[in-house]
Scaffold this active site. Structure first.
Site, mmCIF file in Angstrom:
data_model
loop_
_atom_site.group_PDB
_atom_site.id
_atom_site.type_symbol
_atom_site.label_atom_id
_atom_site.label_comp_id
_atom_site.label_asym_id
_atom_site.label_seq_id
_atom_site.Cartn_x
_atom_site.Cartn_y
_atom_site.Cartn_z
ATOM 1 C CE LYS A 239 56.196 57.021 124.618
ATOM 2 N NZ LYS A 239 56.846 56.644 125.875
HETATM 3 C C1 LIG Z 1 56.584 55.364 126.766
HETATM 4 C C2 LIG Z 1 57.608 55.213 127.644
HETATM 5 C C3 LIG Z 1 57.892 53.780 128.382
HETATM 6 C C4 LIG Z 1 56.761 52.693 127.924
HETATM 7 O O1 LIG Z 1 56.852 52.405 126.600
HETATM 8 P P1 LIG Z 1 55.468 51.343 126.138
HETATM 9 O O2 LIG Z 1 55.958 51.048 124.569
HETATM 10 O O3 LIG Z 1 54.421 52.328 126.174
HETATM 11 O O4 LIG Z 1 55.413 50.249 126.502
HETATM 12 C C5 LIG Z 1 58.662 53.475 129.096
HETATM 13 N N1 LIG Z 1 59.595 54.452 129.363
HETATM 14 C C6 LIG Z 1 59.603 55.701 128.956
HETATM 15 C C7 LIG Z 1 60.720 56.489 129.504
HETATM 16 C C8 LIG Z 1 58.588 56.104 128.077
HETATM 17 O O5 LIG Z 1 58.429 57.307 127.667
#
Ligand SMILES: *Cc1c(COP(=O)(O)O)cnc(C)c1O
Length: 444
Positions: free
Chosen positions: A107
Site C-alpha cells: 500500500k
Molecule cells: C490490502 C492488502 C491486500 C489486499 O489488497 P486489495 O487491493 O485490497 O485487494 C493484500 N495483502 C496485504 C498485505 C494488504 O495490506
C-alpha cells in the site's frame, strides 16, 4: 484522462477533481472513461532502468495532459524513493516483492503517489488540506508515512484503542510532525463513522478542507499499475520471444488486481490473472456462479484480505462491461483456507527457504494450483507466474512463528518504530471529540 462514476449518474471529472472528491456524487467510484493504447510506450521502456523511471514515463502518458509535464515529473520523483524487487524462485515462479517501502506493505506505492500528487496540486492552487483516515491497522501506517512532511497537508489518523497490534500502533503513533494519531475509545466501525460524520459536517469540512485518502481513491489505485508494467519489462530483458507472464494477486478489496487489469487493457502483454482470496470469496464465487453476494467478512490469518464487500468490484464490472464470461476469460479465481495458508508458509520455508507472509502465501498456494491445472490440461506449463508479495513477513510475527517454529528478525524500520515514543490523543467515539481535536490543530 477523464473519469466517470461507475454508476453513470455523475458528471465526468479530471484527475485532480477525482482525487479531491474521492467518491462521485451518485455514490459510485471514479473510473477511466477511455482506454489509452500504451503498448508502444511499454515496449520502449528500458529494462535496466529503475522503477521511478518507468513510473515517470507512464505517469506522463496518463496525467501530463491535465497536470503538465513539470508537475507530473515532480510527483513521480517525490513519490518513489523505494523500489519493487522481482525475485526469481524457479523456472516458473517469481515473487514481486512490494514490501520495501516505509510501512513494509504494497500500500506504500499507492499512498506515496497520492501524497506526492496532493502536495503538488495543493501547492499549485496555494491552498492546504487536512487528510482524515480511519484505519484498522495497515492502511494508516502507509498513509502516515507517505504524507509525513508534505507541505500544506495535515494528517489525522483514527484507530480503535486496544484493537490494533502493538507493532501497528507503534507504526501509527511514532511518525509525528504533521501526522496526528487519534486513539479512539471504540471500534474500527466507530472510527469510520466519525470520519463520515466529519465529512457530512459541511462547515467543518469546508473550513478545514477535509479530504480523504482511503483505498477507493484513484490517486492510490492507478499508480499500482506501474509495478506490473515494471515487472513485465524487467522479465522481458533478453528474452523477447517468451510468452507473456501470469500475475497472481492476493486480493481483498481488489484494488491491486484492478490496477493490473488496467495495465493489461492499456497494452501490457499478460497471459492471465489469478485472483487469490482467503475464505472471504465473494469475487471467486461470482466468477463461478455469476451471482455477486456481498456478506459480512470472516476473520482469517491474511486479515488485510478480510473483505466481504470488495469496493473495486464495481470497477472490474465496468471494465468487463458487466459480463461474467469476459471477466472469467481474464481472471481465474482461487480460494485458500487458513490451514492451507499455514501449511504453505511452513513448506515454502522448509523446502525453498522462502519466508512468505500470510497474504503472499495465499498467492503462492493459488499459483501451485494454477500450474497443476495447466499441466493437467496441456501436459506442460510453459508460462511464468509473477506472484505479488504484498507484505513483509515480519509484520506477522505470531503467524510466522506458528507456521515455521522460528523467530523472524524485524527490519530496521520496524525496530525503530518499537523503540520510538508513542504519541496519541485519546478521544471518545463521538463526532464532538473529533471536532475538538480538528479545530485545535495547528496550521499546516
Ligand atoms: C490490502 C492488502 C491486500 C489486499 O489488497 P486489495 O487491493 O485490497 O485487494 C493484500 N495483502 C496485504 C498485505 C494488504 O495490506
Amino acid at each position: 484522462m477523464i473519469f466517470a462514476s461507475t454508476r453513470g449518474r455523475s458528471a465526468t471529472v479530471g484527475f485532480r477533481e477525482a482525487v479531491f472528491r474521492g467518491l462521485a456524487d451518485d455514490g459510485g467510484l471514479y473510473h477511466p472513461t477511455t482506454t489509452p493504447d500504451l503498448g508502444g510506450l511499454f515496449r520502449s521502456l528500458d529494462a535496466e532502468a529503475p522503477f521511478v523511471e518507468t513510473a515517470r514515463r507512464v505517469s506522463l502518458a496518463l496525467f501530463a495532459d491535465e497536470l503538465g509535464t513539470g508537475s507530473v515529473e515532480r510527483i513521480a520523483r517525490a513519490a518513489f524513493t523505494f523500489e519493487p524487487s522481482l525475485v526469481p524462485v524457479d523456472e516458473r515462479r517469481m515473487l514481486l516483492e512490494l514490501f520495501h517501502g516505509p510501512s513494509y506493505a504494497f500500500k506504500d506505492f499507492g499512498a506515496a503517489f497520492l501524497a506526492a500528487a496532493m502536495e503538488e496540486m495543493i501547492a499549485d492552487g496555494g491552498g492546504e488540506a487536512v487528510i482524515l483516515v480511519a484505519t484498522s491497522g495497515d492502511t494508516g501506517s502507509a498513509v502516515a508515512r507517505a504524507f509525513h512532511g508534505r507541505r500544506g497537508i495535515r494528517v489525522v489518523i483514527l484507530y480503535p484503542s486496544g484493537r490494533v497490534s502493538r507493532l501497528q500502533e507503534m507504526q501509527l503513533t511514532t511518525v509525528g510532525g504533521n501526522v496526528t494519531a487519534l486513539e479512539v475509545k471504540g471500534s474500527f466501525d466507530d472510527c469510520q463513522r466519525m470520519v463520515k460524520e466529519a465529512f457530512l459536517d459541511r462547515g467543518l469540512a469546508r473550513d478545514l478542507h477535509l479530504t480523504s485518502a482511503n483505498s477507493i481513491s484513484l490517486g492510490r489505485l492507478l499508480p499500482q499499475a506501474f509495478y506490473y508494467i515494471h515487472a513485465a519489462t524487467v522479465l522481458r530483458r533478453g528474452r523477447a520471444g517468451d510468452p507473456a507472464p501470469w500475475f497472481c494477486v492476493p486480493s481483498g478489496n481488489f484494488g491491486n488486481l484492478t490496477a493490473g487489469v488496467y495495465a493489461w487493457r492499456w497494452g501490457l502483454p499478460v497471459a492471465g490473472f489469478v485472483a487469490a482470496t482467503n475464505v472471504n470469496d465473494v469475487v471467486p464465487e461470482y466468477l463461478e456462479s455469476g451471482v455477486f453476494r456481498p456478506r459480512p467478512s470472516v476473520q482469517t490469518l491474511s486479515n488485510a484480505m478480510d473483505v466481504g464487500n470488495p469496493s473495486n468490484f464495481e470497477r472490474l464490472l465496468a471494465i468487463f462491461g458487466g459480463s461474467v464470461e469476459r471477466m472469467k476469460a481474464a481472471i481465474r479465481p482461487e480460494v485458500v483456507s487458513d490451514a492451507e495458508t499455514l501449511a504453505t508458509i511452513r513448506e515454502a520455508s522448509m523446502h525453498s527457504g522462502l519466508l512468505l507472509d500470510p497474504h503472499t502465501a495465499v498467492g503462492w498456494k493459488a499459483t501451485e494450483r494454477l500450474i497443476k491445472e495447466m499441466e493437467k490440461a496441456e501436459g506442460r506449463f510453459r508460462g511464468r507466474v509473477i506472484i505479488l508479495a504484498t507484505a513483509h513477513p515480519a509484520k506477522f510475527l505470531e503467524t510466522m512463528r506458528e507456521a515455521t517454529g522460528r523467530e523472524i528478525e524485524l527490519p530496521a524500520g520496524l525496530q525503530a518504530a518499537l523503540r520510538a515514543t508513542k504519541r496519541s490523543i485519546v478521544v471518545d467515539n463521538t463526532l464532538e471529540g473529533l471536532r475538538q481535536v480538528l479545530r485545535g490543530l495547528p496550521a499546516a
